[in-house]
Enzyme design. Structure first.
Site, PDB file in Angstrom:
ATOM      1  N   CYS A 158       4.384  -2.088  -8.601  1.00  0.00           N
ATOM      2  CA  CYS A 158       3.029  -1.761  -8.145  1.00  0.00           C
ATOM      3  C   CYS A 158       3.048  -0.563  -7.189  1.00  0.00           C
ATOM      4  CB  CYS A 158       2.381  -2.999  -7.543  1.00  0.00           C
ATOM      5  SG  CYS A 158       0.600  -2.944  -7.677  1.00  0.00           S
ATOM      6  N   ARG A 200      -3.499   5.576  -9.661  1.00  0.00           N
ATOM      7  CA  ARG A 200      -3.610   4.487  -8.691  1.00  0.00           C
ATOM      8  C   ARG A 200      -4.913   3.720  -8.874  1.00  0.00           C
ATOM      9  NH1 ARG A 200      -3.336   6.426  -2.875  1.00  0.00           N
ATOM     10  NH2 ARG A 200      -3.280   4.183  -2.515  1.00  0.00           N
ATOM     11  N   GLU A 234       7.331 -10.776  -8.977  1.00  0.00           N
ATOM     12  CA  GLU A 234       7.913 -11.653  -7.946  1.00  0.00           C
ATOM     13  C   GLU A 234       7.022 -12.859  -7.638  1.00  0.00           C
ATOM     14  OE1 GLU A 234       6.472  -8.836  -7.491  1.00  0.00           O
ATOM     15  OE2 GLU A 234       5.286  -8.853  -5.638  1.00  0.00           O
ATOM     16  N   HIS A 239       3.159  -7.598 -10.582  1.00  0.00           N
ATOM     17  CA  HIS A 239       3.973  -8.260  -9.551  1.00  0.00           C
ATOM     18  C   HIS A 239       4.826  -9.388 -10.130  1.00  0.00           C
ATOM     19  CE1 HIS A 239       2.279  -6.588  -5.721  1.00  0.00           C
ATOM     20  NE2 HIS A 239       1.338  -6.199  -6.573  1.00  0.00           N
ATOM     21  N   ILE A 265      -2.500  -6.626  -9.163  1.00  0.00           N
ATOM     22  CA  ILE A 265      -3.232  -6.692  -7.900  1.00  0.00           C
ATOM     23  C   ILE A 265      -3.517  -5.257  -7.449  1.00  0.00           C
ATOM     24  CG2 ILE A 265      -3.209  -7.593  -5.536  1.00  0.00           C
ATOM     25  CD1 ILE A 265      -0.974  -9.579  -6.541  1.00  0.00           C
ATOM     26  N   ARG A 266      -4.673  -4.784  -7.794  1.00  0.00           N
ATOM     27  CA  ARG A 266      -5.067  -3.385  -7.526  1.00  0.00           C
ATOM     28  C   ARG A 266      -3.954  -2.438  -7.972  1.00  0.00           C
ATOM     29  NH1 ARG A 266      -6.133  -1.681  -2.445  1.00  0.00           N
ATOM     30  NH2 ARG A 266      -7.660  -0.260  -3.294  1.00  0.00           N
ATOM     31  N   GLU A 286       0.874  -1.182   0.000  1.00  0.00           N
ATOM     32  CA  GLU A 286       0.000   0.000   0.000  1.00  0.00           C
ATOM     33  C   GLU A 286       0.908   1.229   0.000  1.00  0.00           C
ATOM     34  OE1 GLU A 286      -3.264   0.100  -0.455  1.00  0.00           O
ATOM     35  OE2 GLU A 286      -2.932   2.271  -0.472  1.00  0.00           O
ATOM     36  N   SER A 287       0.857   1.981  -1.094  1.00  0.00           N
ATOM     37  CA  SER A 287       1.854   3.042  -1.252  1.00  0.00           C
ATOM     38  C   SER A 287       1.774   4.104  -0.154  1.00  0.00           C
ATOM     39  CB  SER A 287       1.721   3.695  -2.631  1.00  0.00           C
ATOM     40  OG  SER A 287       0.429   4.196  -2.825  1.00  0.00           O
TER      41      SER A 287
END
Ligand code: GLN
Length: 200
Positions: free
Chosen positions: A83, A112, A180, A178, A141-142, A52-53
């Site tokens: 992300c 965002r 990873e 993502h 993912i969002r 969550e940024s």
């Protein structure tokens, strides 16, 4: 080669840092969880993970990491934001909260949570020419999208409709998804190539 096993710091305040550390070990780098300023002393590259940024940004300041991260980036230490990490690296976001701490280094504007409620999270095969022929299976993912790129920014991947989802600006890399969690090491490998190109 003077640096066969690069040390890559993964910001480990919140979010998806463990999967990055594991993937880095798989591609022959040493992944180091960054929680304190001194953890950044000996690193060759930095990953800002998804999460969550707003939270990561706030914790970066609280843990005394914001200014030193920014200095490292400005000195040319390679950095990759995935992300939420991409949001933190971008110079402009559509809805940065007033005073929200950002690293504001890449010449891009992001939006965002850009993929409305139905497609907030989805998977797709992306063409990423710098990774070779085979498509890269990307998990969103969002995630954000990149609305605008400025001078010096190379677009590495788009969705079929042209939406920009991966960018590079010099030694800075950004992905809206993502890599990873994909089980495909090619993006981590690509980042290591950038790291090696400056630490040779
Ligand atoms: N929606 C998150 C944000 O705005 C990013 C989501 C993610 O990193 N998977 O920071």
């Amino acid at each position: 080669m003077s640096n066969p096993k690069p040390h890559i710091g993964v910001l480990a305040l919140q979010g998806d840092f463990e999967a990055h550390i594991k993937m880095l070990e798989d591609v022959g780098a040493h992944g180091i969880a960054i929680r304190l300023p001194r953890h950044l002393d000996t690193i060759d590259g930095i990953i800002i993970p998804g999460g969550e940024s707003t939270t990561i940004g706030k914790l970066m300041v609280e843990y005394g990491l914001h200014d030193i991260l920014l200095r490292k980036i400005q000195e040319g230490v390679p950095v990759w934001g995935t992300c939420a990490g991409l949001i933190l690296l971008s110079k402009e976001t559509d809805n940065a909260l007033l005073g929200q701490p950002l690293l504001a280094s890449m010449n891009i504007r992001v939006r965002r949570n850009a993929f409305g409620s139905q497609r907030e999270s989805f998977e797709t095969d992306l063409k990423v020419p710098v990774l070779g022929e085979a498509p890269f299976h990307a998990f969103f993912i969002r995630g954000p999208l990149v609305e605008r790129v400025g001078a010096g920014v190379e677009v590495l991947a788009t969705l079929d409709n042209g939406t920009i989802v991966a960018v590079r600006e010099g030694t800075m890399l950004g992905t809206a998804f993502h890599p990873e969690v994909a089980g495909d090491p090619r993006f981590h490998d690509y980042f290591l190539r950038i790291v090696r190109s400056v630490t040779l």
